[in-house]
Design a protein around this motif. Structure first.
Motif, PDB file in Angstrom:
ATOM      1  N   GLY A 220     140.340 -26.122  44.291  1.00 46.18           N
ATOM      2  CA  GLY A 220     141.443 -26.704  45.039  1.00 46.18           C
ATOM      3  C   GLY A 220     141.480 -28.209  44.902  1.00 46.18           C
ATOM      4  N   VAL A 221     140.749 -28.880  45.753  1.00 48.30           N
ATOM      5  CA  VAL A 221     140.744 -30.346  45.733  1.00 48.30           C
ATOM      6  C   VAL A 221     140.090 -30.871  44.454  1.00 48.30           C
ATOM      7  CG1 VAL A 221     138.523 -30.636  46.932  1.00 48.30           C
ATOM      8  CG2 VAL A 221     140.313 -32.360  47.196  1.00 48.30           C
ATOM      9  N   GLY A 222     139.200 -30.068  43.850  1.00 49.16           N
ATOM     10  CA  GLY A 222     138.588 -30.495  42.587  1.00 49.16           C
ATOM     11  C   GLY A 222     139.636 -30.705  41.507  1.00 49.16           C
ATOM     12  N   GLU A 223     140.655 -29.827  41.460  1.00 51.48           N
ATOM     13  CA  GLU A 223     141.759 -29.984  40.507  1.00 51.48           C
ATOM     14  C   GLU A 223     142.507 -31.290  40.760  1.00 51.48           C
ATOM     15  OE1 GLU A 223     142.724 -28.079  37.985  1.00 51.48           O
ATOM     16  OE2 GLU A 223     142.323 -25.965  38.377  1.00 51.48           O
ATOM     17  N   LYS A 224     142.679 -31.640  42.038  1.00 53.41           N
ATOM     18  CA  LYS A 224     143.379 -32.881  42.372  1.00 53.41           C
ATOM     19  C   LYS A 224     142.607 -34.091  41.871  1.00 53.41           C
ATOM     20  CE  LYS A 224     145.617 -31.216  46.622  1.00 53.41           C
ATOM     21  NZ  LYS A 224     145.792 -31.468  48.073  1.00 53.41           N
ATOM     22  N   GLU A 225     141.303 -34.111  42.143  1.00 54.73           N
ATOM     23  CA  GLU A 225     140.504 -35.275  41.770  1.00 54.73           C
ATOM     24  C   GLU A 225     140.363 -35.416  40.252  1.00 54.73           C
ATOM     25  OE1 GLU A 225     136.789 -35.454  43.881  1.00 54.73           O
ATOM     26  OE2 GLU A 225     137.801 -36.410  45.572  1.00 54.73           O
ATOM     27  N   ARG A 226     140.334 -34.279  39.554  1.00 60.59           N
ATOM     28  CA  ARG A 226     140.227 -34.346  38.098  1.00 60.59           C
ATOM     29  C   ARG A 226     141.568 -34.642  37.425  1.00 60.59           C
ATOM     30  NH1 ARG A 226     136.914 -29.775  39.098  1.00 60.59           N
ATOM     31  NH2 ARG A 226     138.634 -28.385  38.532  1.00 60.59           N
ATOM     32  N   GLY A 227     142.662 -34.550  38.196  1.00 62.73           N
ATOM     33  CA  GLY A 227     143.992 -34.793  37.657  1.00 62.73           C
ATOM     34  C   GLY A 227     144.521 -33.664  36.809  1.00 62.73           C
ATOM     35  N   THR A 228     143.960 -32.460  36.983  1.00 63.25           N
ATOM     36  CA  THR A 228     144.394 -31.312  36.168  1.00 63.25           C
ATOM     37  C   THR A 228     145.378 -30.407  36.907  1.00 63.25           C
ATOM     38  OG1 THR A 228     142.459 -30.061  36.917  1.00 63.25           O
ATOM     39  CG2 THR A 228     142.244 -31.280  34.858  1.00 63.25           C
ATOM     40  N   GLU A 230     148.412 -31.140  38.126  1.00 63.26           N
ATOM     41  CA  GLU A 230     149.776 -31.306  37.618  1.00 63.26           C
ATOM     42  C   GLU A 230     149.964 -30.542  36.309  1.00 63.26           C
ATOM     43  OE1 GLU A 230     147.767 -33.615  38.582  1.00 63.26           O
ATOM     44  OE2 GLU A 230     148.717 -34.929  40.064  1.00 63.26           O
ATOM     45  N   THR A 231     148.956 -30.636  35.444  1.00 67.80           N
ATOM     46  CA  THR A 231     149.034 -29.920  34.159  1.00 67.80           C
ATOM     47  C   THR A 231     149.101 -28.413  34.381  1.00 67.80           C
ATOM     48  OG1 THR A 231     147.712 -31.675  33.147  1.00 67.80           O
ATOM     49  CG2 THR A 231     147.920 -29.604  31.931  1.00 67.80           C
ATOM     50  N   LEU A 232     148.325 -27.923  35.339  1.00 68.71           N
ATOM     51  CA  LEU A 232     148.310 -26.490  35.630  1.00 68.71           C
ATOM     52  C   LEU A 232     149.652 -26.025  36.166  1.00 68.71           C
ATOM     53  CD1 LEU A 232     146.460 -23.974  35.713  1.00 68.71           C
ATOM     54  CD2 LEU A 232     145.924 -24.566  38.076  1.00 68.71           C
ATOM     55  N   LEU A 233     150.293 -26.867  36.986  1.00 65.26           N
ATOM     56  CA  LEU A 233     151.583 -26.491  37.570  1.00 65.26           C
ATOM     57  C   LEU A 233     152.699 -26.464  36.526  1.00 65.26           C
ATOM     58  CD1 LEU A 233     151.441 -28.507  40.926  1.00 65.26           C
ATOM     59  CD2 LEU A 233     151.165 -26.042  40.629  1.00 65.26           C
ATOM     60  N   LEU A 234     152.506 -27.192  35.420  1.00 66.43           N
ATOM     61  CA  LEU A 234     153.521 -27.226  34.366  1.00 66.43           C
ATOM     62  C   LEU A 234     153.434 -26.027  33.429  1.00 66.43           C
ATOM     63  CD1 LEU A 234     153.454 -31.027  33.444  1.00 66.43           C
ATOM     64  CD2 LEU A 234     155.232 -29.796  34.697  1.00 66.43           C
ATOM     65  N   THR A 235     152.384 -25.237  33.548  1.00 64.16           N
ATOM     66  CA  THR A 235     152.255 -24.059  32.691  1.00 64.16           C
ATOM     67  C   THR A 235     153.285 -23.005  33.109  1.00 64.16           C
ATOM     68  OG1 THR A 235     150.587 -23.119  34.169  1.00 64.16           O
ATOM     69  CG2 THR A 235     149.797 -24.421  32.308  1.00 64.16           C
TER      70      THR A 235
END
Length: 419
Positions: A220-228, A230-235
């Protein structure tokens, strides 16, 4: 539709692969659950047996104040070397407390000057047993002293019986005209389950929580901190499928933690337990062997039923922790939210071990508590299958509602991008 679900599976395996590269996840989902049962069942048992054995063979230094008033007591404690008591001379009773607190002596016996008169008059002669009850082995010390002077008590009783023309058997019956004899109708498994059955669900539920906690924070928050994120949501994968993929990963780790704990529990009771018992002393191995023999009556079906109760609980943890992790801005903030969640889990667990709390239709409606009580009843072998189905259905319903809430949470931009 099929392609979408294949994409979701790709997300699932991608997240799972990333978690396996994290040492914390491996420790809390594989290593800890596998070792916790052997540590508790074998390690703690070994430690407690060693402490008890050491306390029973230790030579105890003690003092007697007023020994001249009742010299028989000194003879009983010092003439038999097998009792392992060592007398220390003390003049005043005031110095006894200080010697005990300084560990110079382990206990002291203070005898009243009227003790012989009280005994001869048919009264109880009181001997003051002074000790430090904050010591870990204080109860064992009292038992050793009490057992050592049993012969003295019996001798004085026999004198009284003879003075009134009674045999020892008649005298004992005279002092206890009505004797309540306890006879339990419960078998060994049910009796053991009532005493120790609450410990098993307590461990398993907390293991399931810890197995879900770190993966949830990372996904969850790990995705936010790594900045990934947004990329995941664009898939080209719908958001509800992304949520379900993350939920499935967290559920898998929690599920795996519980599964490994139950497997290690089964291995301890069937394979490693007997080997461990044989390495103990004769007296200790006899009592431990009885416990393991009773535990071995827990069948594969019982283990499966326990596991089935914990599956929806793992789903509850996965949904709740993922929701919290998605809401948090930072890793540290997510960790701060975990403490209240653990308290929320602890409270129903504590309720399940309170005296008088039994599995009925009222407690079956309380989340976590109902599962804990159900596992205890399965462990005892007294589970009501109808109630088991109700608990499983209600817990699954709660898990589904929390997953729906998590999905709704994930759809909101103001939650995903609170930064």
């Amino acid at each position: 539709m099929k392609r979408r679900w294949l994409k979701m599976l790709k997300v699932y395996f991608k997240e799972l692969l990333e978690l396996t590269r994290d040492k914390k996840t491996l420790i809390f989902t594989i290593l800890l659950p596998t070792l916790i049962m052997p540590i508790i069942l074998l390690g703690f048992t070994t430690l407690s047996v060693k402490i008890a054995q050491k306390a029973n063979v230790e030579t105890l230094k003690f003092a007697i104040v007023g020994g001249d008033y009742f010299p028989e007591l000194k003879e009983v404690l010092t003439n038999n070397e097998s009792l392992k008591f060592s007398l220390v001379d003390v003049d005043k009773s005031e110095s006894v407390n200080e010697l005990i607190n300084d560990s110079e002596i382990r206990f002291a016996l203070v005898i009243s000057e009227n003790i012989r008169k009280d005994i001869d008059d048919g009264l109880s002669g009181e001997i003051e047993f002074r000790y430090n009850d904050s010591a870990a082995t204080s109860a064992l010390i009292y038992k050793r002293v009490n057992d050592a002077i049993d012969s003295l008590k019996v001798a004085e009783l026999n004198k009284r019986y003879k003075s009134i023309g009674l045999t020892q058997e008649q005298g004992e019956a005279f002092s206890k005209p009505i004797k309540l004899v306890r006879k339990s109708t419960a078998d060994k498994r049910e009796s053991l389950g009532e005493k120790f059955g609450a410990l098993l669900p307590y461990i398993l539920i907390l293991v399931g929580l810890s197995g879900a906690m770190y993966p949830a924070i990372d996904l969850g928050v790990g995705e936010k901190e790594r900045g990934t994120l947004e990329t995941l949501l664009l898939t080209p994968v719908p958001r509800f499928q992304l949520v379900f993929a993350k939920f499935a990963v967290i559920f898998t780790t929690s599920f795996l933690s519980v599964f490994l704990s139950l497997i290690s529990f089964a291995l301890v009771t069937t394979i490693f337990g007997p080997m461990f018992v044989n390495s103990m002393g004769a007296e200790a191995s006899k009592s431990a062997g009885e416990v393991l023999e009773t535990l071995s009556t827990v069948s594969i079906t019982d283990v499966f039923l326990m596991f089935s109760m914990l599956v929806p609980v793992a789903a509850i943890f996965a949904s709740a922790l993922l929701s919290v992790s998605i809401y948090a801005r930072t890793f540290k903030e997510a960790q701060n939210y975990m403490s209240p969640i653990m308290i929320v889990v602890f409270l129903p667990l504590i309720l399940s071990i309170l005296p008088g709390v039994k599995l009925d239709w009222v407690w079956a409606s309380v989340p976590i508590t109902n599962v804990s009580l159900a596992i205890k009843e399965i462990f005892k072998g007294t589970i009501d299958m109808d109630m088991l189905f109700v608990i499983f259905a209600s817990t699954t319903l709660i898990a589904g509602l929390l997953l729906a809430l998590c999905n709704w949470w994930f759809q909101r931009e103001q939650v995903l991008f609170r930064n």
